[in-house]
Write a protein that holds these residues in place. Structure first.
Motif, PDB file in Angstrom:
ATOM      1  N   VAL A   1      40.797  40.289  64.604  1.00 42.75           N
ATOM      2  CA  VAL A   1      42.072  40.954  64.293  1.00 42.75           C
ATOM      3  C   VAL A   1      42.695  40.315  63.047  1.00 42.75           C
ATOM      4  O   VAL A   1      43.253  40.995  62.190  1.00 42.75           O
ATOM      5  CB  VAL A   1      43.044  40.859  65.483  1.00 42.75           C
ATOM      6  CG1 VAL A   1      44.399  41.455  65.124  1.00 42.75           C
ATOM      7  CG2 VAL A   1      42.451  41.555  66.694  1.00 42.75           C
ATOM      8  N   ALA A   2      42.612  38.943  62.950  1.00 43.65           N
ATOM      9  CA  ALA A   2      43.130  38.217  61.777  1.00 43.65           C
ATOM     10  C   ALA A   2      41.972  37.923  60.823  1.00 43.65           C
ATOM     11  O   ALA A   2      40.831  37.721  61.254  1.00 43.65           O
ATOM     12  CB  ALA A   2      43.787  36.921  62.217  1.00 43.65           C
ATOM     13  N   ASN A   3      42.300  37.928  59.521  1.00 45.60           N
ATOM     14  CA  ASN A   3      41.264  37.666  58.530  1.00 45.60           C
ATOM     15  C   ASN A   3      41.085  36.163  58.315  1.00 45.60           C
ATOM     16  O   ASN A   3      41.874  35.348  58.785  1.00 45.60           O
ATOM     17  CB  ASN A   3      41.558  38.393  57.208  1.00 45.60           C
ATOM     18  CG  ASN A   3      42.920  37.980  56.632  1.00 45.60           C
ATOM     19  OD1 ASN A   3      43.281  36.801  56.682  1.00 45.60           O
ATOM     20  ND2 ASN A   3      43.663  38.961  56.120  1.00 45.60           N
ATOM     21  N   ILE A   4      40.066  35.821  57.572  1.00 44.96           N
ATOM     22  CA  ILE A   4      39.738  34.409  57.346  1.00 44.96           C
ATOM     23  C   ILE A   4      40.816  33.677  56.570  1.00 44.96           C
ATOM     24  O   ILE A   4      41.098  32.490  56.804  1.00 44.96           O
ATOM     25  CB  ILE A   4      38.366  34.311  56.629  1.00 44.96           C
ATOM     26  CG1 ILE A   4      37.936  32.838  56.486  1.00 44.96           C
ATOM     27  CG2 ILE A   4      38.440  34.974  55.244  1.00 44.96           C
ATOM     28  CD1 ILE A   4      37.651  32.186  57.790  1.00 44.96           C
ATOM     29  N   ASP A   5      41.453  34.373  55.642  1.00 45.95           N
ATOM     30  CA  ASP A   5      42.504  33.721  54.842  1.00 45.95           C
ATOM     31  C   ASP A   5      43.677  33.302  55.720  1.00 45.95           C
ATOM     32  O   ASP A   5      44.225  32.206  55.571  1.00 45.95           O
ATOM     33  CB  ASP A   5      42.983  34.667  53.735  1.00 45.95           C
ATOM     34  CG  ASP A   5      41.906  34.903  52.685  1.00 45.95           C
ATOM     35  OD1 ASP A   5      40.998  34.043  52.588  1.00 45.95           O
ATOM     36  OD2 ASP A   5      41.992  35.905  51.958  1.00 45.95           O
ATOM     37  N   GLU A   6      44.078  34.184  56.608  1.00 45.71           N
ATOM     38  CA  GLU A   6      45.201  33.873  57.505  1.00 45.71           C
ATOM     39  C   GLU A   6      44.833  32.726  58.436  1.00 45.71           C
ATOM     40  O   GLU A   6      45.640  31.819  58.694  1.00 45.71           O
ATOM     41  CB  GLU A   6      45.557  35.118  58.317  1.00 45.71           C
ATOM     42  CG  GLU A   6      46.742  34.934  59.263  1.00 45.71           C
ATOM     43  CD  GLU A   6      48.064  34.789  58.546  1.00 45.71           C
ATOM     44  OE1 GLU A   6      49.062  34.431  59.220  1.00 45.71           O
ATOM     45  OE2 GLU A   6      48.116  35.018  57.305  1.00 45.71           O
TER      46      GLU A   6
END
Length: 281
Positions: A108-113
């Motif tokens: 759901v969340a990307n790697i950057d976040e």
């Protein structure tokens, strides 16, 4: 001093004068203006009694500043709010990171976040270490402030001149409101309780026989009046003095107690005296 002929009893005589055991030129230990002379010539002062006060207003003001600095440093050292805030912030950052980690695992969340939340958590943990280090620095600052306060207290005490022993003021060298520098002589203090009579003696035996030997001291108090006092040899020089005679000569001194007559000390400095020593043979 002069050595007298050895008597038939085997005793040794010499002439000398009464010298003070305690004789001190009291000096100023810090510069300033003499604000108050609390003694005068002839005054008898007890040990640690204040004799002279040098202007210490600036030193006292610096002492008060040092005291306030110490109070401020102590408050900072006792303050743990930054540590508690950093620990609370670290828990929030940890929880935020774990929620993001869960979302990242569920895509759901990307790697950057995810990496940003991980970095914020690490930063929060480091903030705790920084806060603890700052507390240690503040605690060390307390020690520095205490040292400054002690130093300012010494500056105040240096301007308060106390008697190093119980004695009589023999002479004053300065006056009220006179400027003095460190090392300037202010007064002379002597003790009348004990005296020493120093002289040179010749002996045809071992000088060790003079160590702690009994002695009598004949003091000329005034013309026609001689007082006799028992004493003990307190010093024998460790080596003979250069002399052309056959008999070796040594420095010695005998110590005696003063006497009180009608409430006053009988002996005074520089009175003539004859000493008779009875070697330990």
């Amino acid at each position: 001093s002069a050595t007298l002929p050895t008597s038939q009893t085997g005793s040794i005589k010499y002439k000398g004068v009464l010298a003070f055991v305690n004789d001190v030129r009291v000096v100023a230990q810090a510069e300033g203006v003499i604000r108050q002379f609390l003694v005068d010539e002839g005054f008898i002062v007890e040990r640690d009694k204040v004799m002279v006060e040098i202007d210490n207003r600036l030193a006292k003001a610096e002492q008060q500043v040092s005291l306030k600095e110490l109070e401020s440093a102590q408050l900072k050292a006792d303050d743990e709010s930054q540590i508690k805030f950093a620990e609370a912030a670290e828990k929030v950052a940890e929880a935020d990171y774990k929620r993001t980690e869960d979302l990242f695992k569920r895509e759901v969340a990307n790697i950057d976040e995810y990496e940003r939340k991980q970095l914020e958590w690490q930063k929060a943990k480091l903030s705790i270490d920084v806060s603890k280090r700052e507390k240690k620095i503040n605690e060390a600052a307390v020690g520095v402030s205490e040292a400054k306060l002690n130093a300012s207290g010494v500056q105040v005490e240096l301007r308060t001149i106390r008697a190093p022993f119980t004695g009589i003021v023999a002479k004053t060298e300065k006056e009220n409101f006179e400027w003095v520098k460190a090392g300037d002589q202010i007064l002379r203090l002597v003790a009348l309780e004990k005296f020493r009579v120093r002289g040179r003696v010749k002996i045809d035996d071992s000088p060790n026989t003079l160590e702690r030997a009994a002695a009598k001291v004949f003091v000329q108090v005034k013309p026609g009046q001689i007082e006799t006092v028992n004493g003990v040899v307190g010093f024998v020089s460790p080596q003979a003095l250069p002399d052309k005679d056959d008999l070796p000569e040594y420095w010695v001194w005998v110590e005696i107690e003063n006497r009180v007559v009608d409430g006053q000390f009988l002996f005074r400095g520089e009175m003539d005296a004859t000493v008779e020593i009875y070697p330990n043979r």
